[in-house]
Design a protein around this motif. Structure first.
Motif, PDB file in Angstrom:
ATOM      1  N   HIS A  77     126.378  55.569  71.639  1.00  0.00           N
ATOM      2  CA  HIS A  77     125.410  55.084  70.201  1.00  0.00           C
ATOM      3  C   HIS A  77     124.041  55.472  70.283  1.00  0.00           C
ATOM      4  N   TYR A  78     123.268  55.702  71.165  1.00  0.00           N
ATOM      5  CA  TYR A  78     121.071  55.557  70.668  1.00  0.00           C
ATOM      6  C   TYR A  78     120.897  56.671  71.277  1.00  0.00           C
ATOM      7  N   ALA A  79     121.329  57.549  72.783  1.00  0.00           N
ATOM      8  CA  ALA A  79     120.529  58.217  73.033  1.00  0.00           C
ATOM      9  C   ALA A  79     120.426  59.894  72.181  1.00  0.00           C
ATOM     10  N   LEU A  80     119.648  59.570  71.150  1.00  0.00           N
ATOM     11  CA  LEU A  80     119.562  60.300  70.018  1.00  0.00           C
ATOM     12  C   LEU A  80     118.187  60.488  69.810  1.00  0.00           C
ATOM     13  N   GLY A  81     118.108  61.410  69.087  1.00  0.00           N
ATOM     14  CA  GLY A  81     116.623  62.143  68.028  1.00  0.00           C
ATOM     15  C   GLY A  81     116.802  62.507  67.403  1.00  0.00           C
ATOM     16  N   VAL A  82     115.347  64.022  66.565  1.00  0.00           N
ATOM     17  CA  VAL A  82     115.735  64.625  65.810  1.00  0.00           C
ATOM     18  C   VAL A  82     116.656  65.600  66.266  1.00  0.00           C
ATOM     19  N   PRO A  83     117.911  65.828  64.742  1.00  0.00           N
ATOM     20  CA  PRO A  83     117.506  65.949  63.294  1.00  0.00           C
ATOM     21  C   PRO A  83     118.416  64.452  62.876  1.00  0.00           C
ATOM     22  N   TYR A  84     117.849  63.690  62.380  1.00  0.00           N
ATOM     23  CA  TYR A  84     119.014  62.302  62.053  1.00  0.00           C
ATOM     24  C   TYR A  84     119.422  61.718  60.523  1.00  0.00           C
ATOM     25  N   LEU A  85     120.594  62.125  60.759  1.00  0.00           N
ATOM     26  CA  LEU A  85     120.656  62.313  59.349  1.00  0.00           C
ATOM     27  C   LEU A  85     122.396  60.486  58.980  1.00  0.00           C
ATOM     28  N   LEU A  86     121.336  60.131  57.776  1.00  0.00           N
ATOM     29  CA  LEU A  86     121.955  58.876  57.168  1.00  0.00           C
ATOM     30  C   LEU A  86     121.989  58.770  55.573  1.00  0.00           C
ATOM     31  N   THR A  87     122.518  57.599  55.495  1.00  0.00           N
ATOM     32  CA  THR A  87     122.651  57.401  53.829  1.00  0.00           C
ATOM     33  C   THR A  87     121.467  57.056  53.754  1.00  0.00           C
ATOM     34  N   VAL A  88     120.937  56.432  52.370  1.00  0.00           N
ATOM     35  CA  VAL A  88     119.962  56.553  51.727  1.00  0.00           C
ATOM     36  C   VAL A  88     119.278  54.660  52.391  1.00  0.00           C
TER      37      VAL A  88
END
Length: 275
Positions: A164-175
């Motif tokens: 769940h946390y080996a990540l980077g941009v682009p990030y897509l999220l709810t507000v």
């Protein structure tokens, strides 16, 4: 045209691009804004600029004002920020949530200024938050979660970090998810740099910790973007390259990629972003 990020009723999409103000930064921002305008004209585009001199390129700023809702901010004044430019991303996004209220049902895309919106073929998104999977797995836990900074990552397991946390941009999220992460990202950025100095991945580690603190496990996507050609042959780190490889035998022109993807039998949709 880029489709809604989620199934169901359309929601507003807000693309946020924090940036410095060097000439190369402004040139990159023009590319981000122009590609978003063409590929995703319904997205609302914001750029938060930091450290612009009074005599900064007037022509570039005029163009940026046409492509983005632009806000200008003073840089943080502490010694860390002066030596480590990567702190500007979480700093500027904190300034954004402190001054701008977005509709709660809308979604946010966090981009870097050295990326742009590519093809954006139809894609079925998992539930937000989601982001591009990066290849550092769980090894950052050994770098960060010990010694003087052990307190910032309690109860996070290696399995969680990989999933769940080996990540980077682009990030897509709810507000609401974006606001929760943005309010603590700068804190974790400062703590991470106590142990990892300097590192271009420090802001990604700090984002992961802010997301974990907020209880926001991310769905990681391999094919959201293309960035590093050296990972294209690795099934584990394929980014969005496999779709492009599937199209190569068909000699598809770049201008016809979106229409050709389904016809050529590509296994995944086209990546939405180049970074």
């Amino acid at each position: 045209v880029v489709p809604p990020l989620l199934d169901g009723p359309a929601r507003g999409i807000h693309m946020l691009v924090p940036s410095g103000c060097k000439p190369k930064d402004l040139t990159r921002l023009v590319a981000v804004g122009q590609t978003a305008l063409v590929r995703a004209p319904t997205w609302m585009r914001y750029s938060m600029l930091c450290g612009c001199a009074p005599d900064a390129d007037a022509d570039a700023h005029t163009l940026l004002e046409e492509l983005f809702s632009v806000s200008h901010h003073a840089p943080p004044t502490d010694p860390l920020a002066k030596r480590f430019g990567y702190i500007l991303k979480p700093w500027l996004l904190l300034r954004f949530v402190q001054t701008i209220r977005l509709p709660r049902r809308d979604a946010v895309i966090i981009m870097d200024s050295d990326g742009f919106v590519a093809w954006g073929g139809a894609r079925r998104m998992p539930a937000l938050p989601t982001a591009q999977m990066y290849g550092y797995g769980d090894r950052w836990l050994g770098q960060i979660c010990s010694g003087d900074t052990a307190d910032i990552c309690p109860n996070i397991t290696a399995a969680e970090a990989r999933a769940h946390y080996a990540l980077g941009v682009p990030y897509l999220l709810t507000v609401p998810a974006f606001e929760a992460i943005a309010r603590t990202w700068i804190y974790y950025m400062r703590r991470v740099t106590q142990r990892v100095w300097p590192s271009i991945l420090a802001d990604q580690y700090a984002y992961a910790l802010a997301a974990h603190y907020a209880g926001l496990q991310h769905a990681q996507l391999k094919g959201l973007m293309v960035s590093d050609p050296s990972v294209g042959g690795s099934p584990r780190l394929a980014e969005g390259w496999q779709t492009l490889f599937d199209l190569l035998p068909h000699s598809v022109a770049c201008s016809n990629l979106s229409a050709a993807t389904a016809a050529a039998g590509a296994r995944e949709p086209l990546p939405m972003f180049v970074h």
